[in-house]
Design an enzyme around this catalytic site. Structure first.
Site, PDB file in Angstrom:
ATOM      1  N   LEU A  18      87.477  64.714  30.563  1.00 59.55           N
ATOM      2  CA  LEU A  18      87.734  65.323  31.868  1.00 59.55           C
ATOM      3  C   LEU A  18      88.834  66.369  31.771  1.00 59.55           C
ATOM      4  O   LEU A  18      89.713  66.299  30.921  1.00 59.55           O
ATOM      5  CB  LEU A  18      88.138  64.241  32.874  1.00 59.55           C
ATOM      6  CG  LEU A  18      87.105  63.128  33.107  1.00 59.55           C
ATOM      7  CD1 LEU A  18      87.743  61.991  33.901  1.00 59.55           C
ATOM      8  CD2 LEU A  18      85.876  63.674  33.822  1.00 59.55           C
ATOM      9  N   HIS A  19      88.788  67.344  32.681  1.00 58.47           N
ATOM     10  CA  HIS A  19      89.880  68.314  32.785  1.00 58.47           C
ATOM     11  C   HIS A  19      91.137  67.591  33.250  1.00 58.47           C
ATOM     12  O   HIS A  19      91.067  66.547  33.906  1.00 58.47           O
ATOM     13  CB  HIS A  19      89.493  69.408  33.780  1.00 58.47           C
ATOM     14  CG  HIS A  19      90.352  70.628  33.716  1.00 58.47           C
ATOM     15  ND1 HIS A  19      91.554  70.717  34.383  1.00 58.47           N
ATOM     16  CD2 HIS A  19      90.187  71.809  33.068  1.00 58.47           C
ATOM     17  CE1 HIS A  19      92.094  71.908  34.148  1.00 58.47           C
ATOM     18  NE2 HIS A  19      91.287  72.595  33.356  1.00 58.47           N
ATOM     19  N   TYR A  20      92.289  68.157  32.898  1.00 60.41           N
ATOM     20  CA  TYR A  20      93.534  67.497  33.301  1.00 60.41           C
ATOM     21  C   TYR A  20      93.792  67.608  34.800  1.00 60.41           C
ATOM     22  O   TYR A  20      94.543  66.813  35.375  1.00 60.41           O
ATOM     23  CB  TYR A  20      94.726  68.066  32.527  1.00 60.41           C
ATOM     24  CG  TYR A  20      95.066  69.509  32.846  1.00 60.41           C
ATOM     25  CD1 TYR A  20      95.923  69.832  33.900  1.00 60.41           C
ATOM     26  CD2 TYR A  20      94.529  70.548  32.091  1.00 60.41           C
ATOM     27  CE1 TYR A  20      96.231  71.150  34.194  1.00 60.41           C
ATOM     28  CE2 TYR A  20      94.836  71.865  32.373  1.00 60.41           C
ATOM     29  CZ  TYR A  20      95.681  72.168  33.422  1.00 60.41           C
ATOM     30  OH  TYR A  20      95.981  73.471  33.713  1.00 60.41           O
ATOM     31  N   ARG A  21      93.177  68.586  35.454  1.00 58.69           N
ATOM     32  CA  ARG A  21      93.361  68.713  36.900  1.00 58.69           C
ATOM     33  C   ARG A  21      92.535  67.669  37.640  1.00 58.69           C
ATOM     34  O   ARG A  21      91.491  67.231  37.161  1.00 58.69           O
ATOM     35  CB  ARG A  21      92.964  70.112  37.366  1.00 58.69           C
ATOM     36  CG  ARG A  21      93.923  71.196  36.922  1.00 58.69           C
ATOM     37  CD  ARG A  21      93.454  72.562  37.355  1.00 58.69           C
ATOM     38  NE  ARG A  21      94.390  73.586  36.928  1.00 58.69           N
ATOM     39  CZ  ARG A  21      94.111  74.880  36.876  1.00 58.69           C
ATOM     40  NH1 ARG A  21      92.903  75.300  37.229  1.00 58.69           N
ATOM     41  NH2 ARG A  21      95.019  75.751  36.474  1.00 58.69           N
TER      42      ARG A  21
END
EC number: 3.1.15.-
Length: 215
Positions: A125-128
């Site tokens: 997953l993206h960190y955001r």
């Protein structure tokens, strides 16, 4: 970054990362317009009696009422298998790692358990993150008319149903809060809630008829 969002909700035996167990995880992917892609995945993991007996009363009652405890006892799925099942579904719709943000309600708690127990999923997953609860809190302060007109929350406390609620809630905010001022009237807000509620009822019927197997 791609436009897809990965919605995840987890059910645990509690909120203590040091001792509590992850017992259910569900995921749905949406496009930029919050359309759900595919059937999603909902997995119940096994936990031993010691983990279940350690739940505080309110959590034990909640999971008993939803039927989750019985499903946990009957499940033979471990964390690694559950992680693979979730990633298999996500990979159907998100082709590149670290491009799709995690979305949900109060999602930091879920992500903490994912990072602990499913590190491969976490790193994909993206960190955001997109936390619908943050939008709710801002509406409470800045747009109380929208906040008090929001769709009612269900009380199922099951992962897949909670994701559908979170998506519906963000659709609501998109149509009521993310618009030019002065924003919608009270009657327009109520009309949006009614329309979304009708759609939610149809989705719940579909979920009941076509719920993914837990393994």
């Amino acid at each position: 970054m791609q436009d897809e969002l990965v919605w995840i909700d987890c059910e645990m035996t509690g909120l203590d990362l040091g001792s509590d167990k992850l017992i259910e995880i569900a995921a749905l992917v949406t496009d930029a317009d919050l359309n759900i892609l595919g059937d999603g995945v909902d997995v119940v993991m096994h936990a031993d009696d010691a983990a279940l007996s350690g739940m505080i009363d309110v959590v034990a009652e909640m999971h008993s009422r939803s039927g989750l405890i019985d499903e946990v006892k009957a499940s033979t799925v471990d964390l690694a298998t559950a992680e693979a099942m979730v990633l298999d579904y996500i990979n159907e719709h998100v082709k590149q790692p670290k491009t799709a943000p995690l979305a949900g309600n109060s999602i930091a708690t879920d992500r903490a358990f994912i990072a602990r127990d499913m590190p491969t999923l976490d790193s994909f997953l993206h960190y955001r993150m997109i936390d619908v609860s943050s939008i709710k809190e801002l509406c409470r302060r800045w747009y109380p008319r929208i906040y008090f007109g929001q769709p009612p929350k269900g009380l199922t406390h099951r992962a897949l149903a909670d994701i559908h609620e979170s998506i519906r809630e963000l659709r609501f905010y998109r149509r009521t809060a993310f618009v030019p001022q002065p924003g919608p009237s009270t009657s327009e807000i109520a009309a949006v809630v009614a329309e979304l509620s009708d759609g939610a009822g149809a989705q719940e019927e579909t979920d009941s008829a076509e719920a993914p197997q837990s393994g």
